[in-house]
Design a protein around this motif. Sequence first.
Motif, PDB file in Angstrom:
ATOM      1  N   HIS A 289       7.953   3.464   2.989  1.00  0.00           N
ATOM      2  CA  HIS A 289       8.721   2.277   3.374  1.00  0.00           C
ATOM      3  C   HIS A 289      10.097   2.657   3.889  1.00  0.00           C
ATOM      4  O   HIS A 289      10.588   2.082   4.878  1.00  0.00           O
ATOM      5  N   GLU A 290      10.748   3.612   3.241  1.00  0.00           N
ATOM      6  CA  GLU A 290      12.080   4.044   3.681  1.00  0.00           C
ATOM      7  C   GLU A 290      12.035   4.570   5.111  1.00  0.00           C
ATOM      8  O   GLU A 290      12.954   4.357   5.905  1.00  0.00           O
ATOM      9  N   ILE A 291      10.952   5.284   5.446  1.00  0.00           N
ATOM     10  CA  ILE A 291      10.804   5.842   6.791  1.00  0.00           C
ATOM     11  C   ILE A 291      10.594   4.738   7.820  1.00  0.00           C
ATOM     12  O   ILE A 291      11.159   4.773   8.918  1.00  0.00           O
TER      13      ILE A 291
ATOM     14  N   TRP B  78      -6.895   1.378  -7.883  1.00  0.00           N
ATOM     15  CA  TRP B  78      -7.125   1.060  -6.481  1.00  0.00           C
ATOM     16  C   TRP B  78      -8.008  -0.165  -6.315  1.00  0.00           C
ATOM     17  O   TRP B  78      -7.790  -0.990  -5.418  1.00  0.00           O
ATOM     18  N   ALA B  79      -9.000  -0.294  -7.179  1.00  0.00           N
ATOM     19  CA  ALA B  79      -9.880  -1.464  -7.103  1.00  0.00           C
ATOM     20  C   ALA B  79      -9.077  -2.746  -7.328  1.00  0.00           C
ATOM     21  O   ALA B  79      -9.296  -3.759  -6.644  1.00  0.00           O
ATOM     22  N   GLY B  80      -8.127  -2.694  -8.265  1.00  0.00           N
ATOM     23  CA  GLY B  80      -7.273  -3.850  -8.533  1.00  0.00           C
ATOM     24  C   GLY B  80      -6.372  -4.180  -7.358  1.00  0.00           C
ATOM     25  O   GLY B  80      -6.229  -5.353  -6.976  1.00  0.00           O
ATOM     26  N   HIS B  81      -5.764  -3.155  -6.760  1.00  0.00           N
ATOM     27  CA  HIS B  81      -4.900  -3.375  -5.593  1.00  0.00           C
ATOM     28  C   HIS B  81      -5.717  -3.922  -4.427  1.00  0.00           C
ATOM     29  O   HIS B  81      -5.272  -4.823  -3.709  1.00  0.00           O
ATOM     30  N   ALA B  82      -6.919  -3.373  -4.224  1.00  0.00           N
ATOM     31  CA  ALA B  82      -7.769  -3.824  -3.120  1.00  0.00           C
ATOM     32  C   ALA B  82      -8.141  -5.297  -3.285  1.00  0.00           C
ATOM     33  O   ALA B  82      -8.171  -6.055  -2.308  1.00  0.00           O
ATOM     34  N   GLN B  83      -8.414  -5.697  -4.517  1.00  0.00           N
ATOM     35  CA  GLN B  83      -8.767  -7.091  -4.775  1.00  0.00           C
ATOM     36  C   GLN B  83      -7.603  -8.020  -4.434  1.00  0.00           C
ATOM     37  O   GLN B  83      -7.786  -9.081  -3.825  1.00  0.00           O
ATOM     38  N   SER B  84      -6.385  -7.612  -4.806  1.00  0.00           N
ATOM     39  CA  SER B  84      -5.201  -8.423  -4.504  1.00  0.00           C
ATOM     40  C   SER B  84      -4.981  -8.527  -2.995  1.00  0.00           C
ATOM     41  O   SER B  84      -4.650  -9.597  -2.466  1.00  0.00           O
ATOM     42  N   ILE B  85      -5.158  -7.400  -2.296  1.00  0.00           N
ATOM     43  CA  ILE B  85      -4.980  -7.391  -0.843  1.00  0.00           C
ATOM     44  C   ILE B  85      -6.042  -8.247  -0.167  1.00  0.00           C
ATOM     45  O   ILE B  85      -5.760  -8.973   0.795  1.00  0.00           O
ATOM     46  N   LEU B  86      -7.254  -8.182  -0.681  1.00  0.00           N
ATOM     47  CA  LEU B  86      -8.353  -8.945  -0.101  1.00  0.00           C
ATOM     48  C   LEU B  86      -8.086 -10.445  -0.168  1.00  0.00           C
ATOM     49  O   LEU B  86      -8.388 -11.190   0.781  1.00  0.00           O
ATOM     50  N   GLU B  87      -7.510 -10.907  -1.255  1.00  0.00           N
ATOM     51  CA  GLU B  87      -7.186 -12.330  -1.382  1.00  0.00           C
ATOM     52  C   GLU B  87      -6.186 -12.748  -0.312  1.00  0.00           C
ATOM     53  O   GLU B  87      -6.270 -13.859   0.244  1.00  0.00           O
ATOM     54  N   ILE B  88      -5.239 -11.873  -0.007  1.00  0.00           N
ATOM     55  CA  ILE B  88      -4.239 -12.177   1.035  1.00  0.00           C
ATOM     56  C   ILE B  88      -4.902 -12.176   2.410  1.00  0.00           C
ATOM     57  O   ILE B  88      -4.633 -13.042   3.254  1.00  0.00           O
TER      58      ILE B  88
ATOM     59  N   ASP C  76      10.903 -11.027   9.243  1.00  0.00           N
ATOM     60  CA  ASP C  76      10.138 -12.084   8.569  1.00  0.00           C
ATOM     61  C   ASP C  76       8.853 -11.563   7.910  1.00  0.00           C
ATOM     62  O   ASP C  76       8.076 -12.347   7.363  1.00  0.00           O
ATOM     63  N   ALA C  77       8.634 -10.261   7.938  1.00  0.00           N
ATOM     64  CA  ALA C  77       7.453  -9.684   7.292  1.00  0.00           C
ATOM     65  C   ALA C  77       7.717  -9.481   5.801  1.00  0.00           C
ATOM     66  O   ALA C  77       8.818  -9.094   5.403  1.00  0.00           O
ATOM     67  N   GLN C  78       6.709  -9.740   4.986  1.00  0.00           N
ATOM     68  CA  GLN C  78       6.827  -9.536   3.541  1.00  0.00           C
ATOM     69  C   GLN C  78       6.381  -8.126   3.188  1.00  0.00           C
ATOM     70  O   GLN C  78       5.349  -7.655   3.665  1.00  0.00           O
ATOM     71  N   VAL C  79       7.162  -7.444   2.364  1.00  0.00           N
ATOM     72  CA  VAL C  79       6.819  -6.093   1.909  1.00  0.00           C
ATOM     73  C   VAL C  79       6.396  -6.154   0.445  1.00  0.00           C
ATOM     74  O   VAL C  79       7.133  -6.696  -0.398  1.00  0.00           O
ATOM     75  N   ILE C  80       5.225  -5.629   0.153  1.00  0.00           N
ATOM     76  CA  ILE C  80       4.701  -5.608  -1.218  1.00  0.00           C
ATOM     77  C   ILE C  80       4.457  -4.156  -1.625  1.00  0.00           C
ATOM     78  O   ILE C  80       3.752  -3.420  -0.927  1.00  0.00           O
ATOM     79  N   PHE C  81       5.041  -3.753  -2.747  1.00  0.00           N
ATOM     80  CA  PHE C  81       4.875  -2.385  -3.223  1.00  0.00           C
ATOM     81  C   PHE C  81       3.693  -2.285  -4.182  1.00  0.00           C
ATOM     82  O   PHE C  81       3.503  -3.144  -5.047  1.00  0.00           O
TER      83      PHE C  81
ATOM     84  N   ASP D 115       2.138  -9.509   9.268  1.00  0.00           N
ATOM     85  CA  ASP D 115       2.732 -10.539   8.409  1.00  0.00           C
ATOM     86  C   ASP D 115       3.152  -9.949   7.065  1.00  0.00           C
ATOM     87  O   ASP D 115       4.195 -10.310   6.518  1.00  0.00           O
ATOM     88  N   ILE D 116       2.313  -9.056   6.549  1.00  0.00           N
ATOM     89  CA  ILE D 116       2.561  -8.459   5.228  1.00  0.00           C
ATOM     90  C   ILE D 116       2.331  -6.954   5.312  1.00  0.00           C
ATOM     91  O   ILE D 116       1.367  -6.484   5.930  1.00  0.00           O
ATOM     92  N   ILE D 117       3.219  -6.195   4.673  1.00  0.00           N
ATOM     93  CA  ILE D 117       3.141  -4.735   4.694  1.00  0.00           C
ATOM     94  C   ILE D 117       3.097  -4.221   3.269  1.00  0.00           C
ATOM     95  O   ILE D 117       3.929  -4.596   2.426  1.00  0.00           O
ATOM     96  N   PHE D 118       2.119  -3.353   2.994  1.00  0.00           N
ATOM     97  CA  PHE D 118       1.982  -2.733   1.682  1.00  0.00           C
ATOM     98  C   PHE D 118       2.449  -1.278   1.745  1.00  0.00           C
ATOM     99  O   PHE D 118       2.221  -0.580   2.736  1.00  0.00           O
ATOM    100  N   ALA D 119       3.087  -0.833   0.662  1.00  0.00           N
ATOM    101  CA  ALA D 119       3.540   0.554   0.571  1.00  0.00           C
ATOM    102  C   ALA D 119       3.401   1.027  -0.867  1.00  0.00           C
ATOM    103  O   ALA D 119       3.733   0.296  -1.803  1.00  0.00           O
ATOM    104  N   SER D 120       2.898   2.229  -1.038  1.00  0.00           N
ATOM    105  CA  SER D 120       2.740   2.790  -2.384  1.00  0.00           C
ATOM    106  C   SER D 120       4.049   3.402  -2.861  1.00  0.00           C
ATOM    107  O   SER D 120       4.865   3.874  -2.068  1.00  0.00           O
TER     108      SER D 120
END
Length: 235
Positions: free
Chosen positions: A31-33, A62-72, A41-46, A15-20
């Motif tokens: 993401h380009e690859i 990383w702790a901040g990004h992990a917290q945001s991902i965890l909420e999703i 219909d998938a959401q991409v979050i950088f 449903d959601i894809i994360f890319a650094s």
Amino acid sequence: EMMTLQAINGIKKLDIIFASRKEGEKASIAHEIAKAHIPADAQVIFLDFPVTFDRKKFDEIWAGHAQSILEILKSGKDCGYLAIGDPSVYSTFTHLVRNLLQQEPAVRVEVFPGITSLTAAANLLNVPLVTDGETLTIIPSAQIDAGSMKELIQLSDNLVFMKIPSDAGVLIENLEAEGLLHHAIWVQKCCLPSQRIVKEVNAQTLEEEQGRYLSLMIVKKEGIAKDLKGETEEK
């Protein structure tokens, strides 16, 4: 073409894809690859990251990004993270999983193995990384002190230098001292459109290549046959 079928099939279910990506840049190499295989219909979050070796700052980000991902994840969405190469080899994915599990041990994680830059480069060059009873050492050049680097170079039959620093002076000095510069091949952005190969490695060419992102160097003490042919840019 280096993406596995497992990775492609996994991406199609998300449903959601994360890319650094590097802070200040609009694009993510991972993401380009992979974007041709991402569902419409998938959401991409950088996830933005500064270039730093400050471990404390890195962990805080990383702790901040992990917290945001965890909420999703708690909302019931299936999420994926795109990594270049293999997630078990110097991958930012390792830090993400560590932080996620610290914050929520019940998170279910599935990891798909990938093709590493070192094995991709070796096969591109038709150079075996190891054969018979040879040993192989992978060295994260920017994070190894001069003394440890010298010892590692002396101990192993074959070496792969990754995470090469913008100032590769220590690396150059150590390889020169062991007479190994002519036993090396430099590869940057392996298998990408902007790929570069430097076959004649010496102090001058290494100085010219410094600061180039996604670079590695293969060194074989028994020598490397450098008669490879191809359409890649070579020196």
